[in-house]
Design an enzyme around this catalytic site. Sequence first.
Site, PDB file in Angstrom:
ATOM      1  N   SER A   1      39.068  48.952  64.391  1.00  0.00           N
ATOM      2  CA  SER A   1      38.971  50.023  65.382  1.00  0.00           C
ATOM      3  C   SER A   1      37.797  50.914  65.025  1.00  0.00           C
ATOM      4  O   SER A   1      37.496  51.124  63.842  1.00  0.00           O
ATOM      5  CB  SER A   1      40.257  50.847  65.401  1.00  0.00           C
ATOM      6  N   SER A   2      37.164  51.472  66.045  1.00  0.00           N
ATOM      7  CA  SER A   2      36.057  52.391  65.781  1.00  0.00           C
ATOM      8  C   SER A   2      36.528  53.690  65.150  1.00  0.00           C
ATOM      9  O   SER A   2      35.718  54.455  64.625  1.00  0.00           O
ATOM     10  CB  SER A   2      35.302  52.689  67.078  1.00  0.00           C
ATOM     11  N   CYS A   3      37.843  53.971  65.161  1.00  0.00           N
ATOM     12  CA  CYS A   3      38.343  55.213  64.564  1.00  0.00           C
ATOM     13  C   CYS A   3      38.308  55.168  63.039  1.00  0.00           C
ATOM     14  O   CYS A   3      38.623  56.169  62.396  1.00  0.00           O
ATOM     15  CB  CYS A   3      39.750  55.516  65.055  1.00  0.00           C
TER      16      CYS A   3
ATOM     17  N   TYR B   1      46.433  55.424  60.334  1.00  0.00           N
ATOM     18  CA  TYR B   1      46.052  54.212  61.068  1.00  0.00           C
ATOM     19  C   TYR B   1      44.700  53.705  60.592  1.00  0.00           C
ATOM     20  O   TYR B   1      44.513  52.499  60.358  1.00  0.00           O
ATOM     21  CB  TYR B   1      46.015  54.515  62.558  1.00  0.00           C
TER      22      TYR B   1
ATOM     23  N   LYS C   1      43.615  50.021  58.806  1.00  0.00           N
ATOM     24  CA  LYS C   1      42.592  49.122  59.336  1.00  0.00           C
ATOM     25  C   LYS C   1      41.478  48.880  58.315  1.00  0.00           C
ATOM     26  O   LYS C   1      40.946  47.763  58.204  1.00  0.00           O
ATOM     27  CB  LYS C   1      42.016  49.689  60.636  1.00  0.00           C
TER      28      LYS C   1
ATOM     29  N   HIS D   1      46.667  56.298  75.337  1.00  0.00           N
ATOM     30  CA  HIS D   1      45.336  56.778  75.009  1.00  0.00           C
ATOM     31  C   HIS D   1      44.784  57.605  76.165  1.00  0.00           C
ATOM     32  O   HIS D   1      45.396  57.720  77.230  1.00  0.00           O
ATOM     33  CB  HIS D   1      44.416  55.601  74.696  1.00  0.00           C
TER      34      HIS D   1
END
Length: 331
Positions: free
Chosen positions: A111-113, A140, A144, A183
């Site tokens: 994920s880009s987060c 989270y 990842k 989201h």
Amino acid sequence: MTTLLPPDARIFVAGHRGLAGSAIARQLTDQGHEVITRGRAELDLRDADATLRFLRDTRPDAVVLAAATVGGILANDRYPVPFLEDNLRIQLSVLGGAHAADVDRLLFLGSSCIYPKHAPQPITEDALLTGPLEPTNEPYALAKIAGISQVRSYRRQFGRRYVVALPTNLYGPGDTFDPENSHVLPALIRRFHEAARDGRDEVVLWGTGTPRREFLHSDDLGRACVTLLRDYDGDSPVNVGVGEDLTIAELAATVAEAVGFTGRVGWDPSKPDGTPRKLLDVSRLAALGFAPTTPLPRGVRETYEWWLAEGAAAERPRRYATAPVDAARHQ
């Protein structure tokens, strides 16, 4: 060009009912591949023994790990334990099981987060682990990041052709429109739809509206993942995005127009904004010949029409456990 994914490859898509997994499964099916799936009731991906038995029995040629416990800012803040522990368990089960079952090709969706909150923009893949994370989604993100390290470790120690994709914010058919846990984009669609339906003249949204985000249609993600499975075999993760962003206020205006809401949009600055900006550098993916094809206004309109047509079937609220054993939704 030699493909890393033969045309007759059989592929297990873990998380095939989610937004990302369903799009990847559709694209693989359209390309003529046999897609193997299992629902939650058939296979709990946090169960390492059951996952290994399944992989040894089905013997897929490749695995796509798109299963995860996911949610928006509110859910990340309220349920940090399953966001951390469920995702760690899923990753350990699927990646370890794939190796033990001698599956040599795997695509892990990060994920880009996972990037630092204040990473230079646009964010390149080498920005990983160069600064503090956004606190609201740290559990989270850490899960990842551990998955990425696991992929790299299998590559280094065993020579596995496992790779990582880092998608930006996704939207499209199959998204979750639950009012508390969705989201930002589906949440906006629902808020503006209900306001227009009820004849309200104002919608008040969280934050200031100034953070900038990019949004990728799930079908474009599916196409990008097929490209990576066929053509990419590198240690570095690959950003998957559109390379353009807009403010949340501009996104709200786009959604309001698609839904037909004509009232005012207000903002509540007492609520969190999250990361100020998150725009991915997609040059690595572009070098493989990939470019997204879905303009945001059209994608938002089509997603809204899908939600209206699906009705109650689109309502799949996520349940977050106070302890991971209680099974948060992950597929």
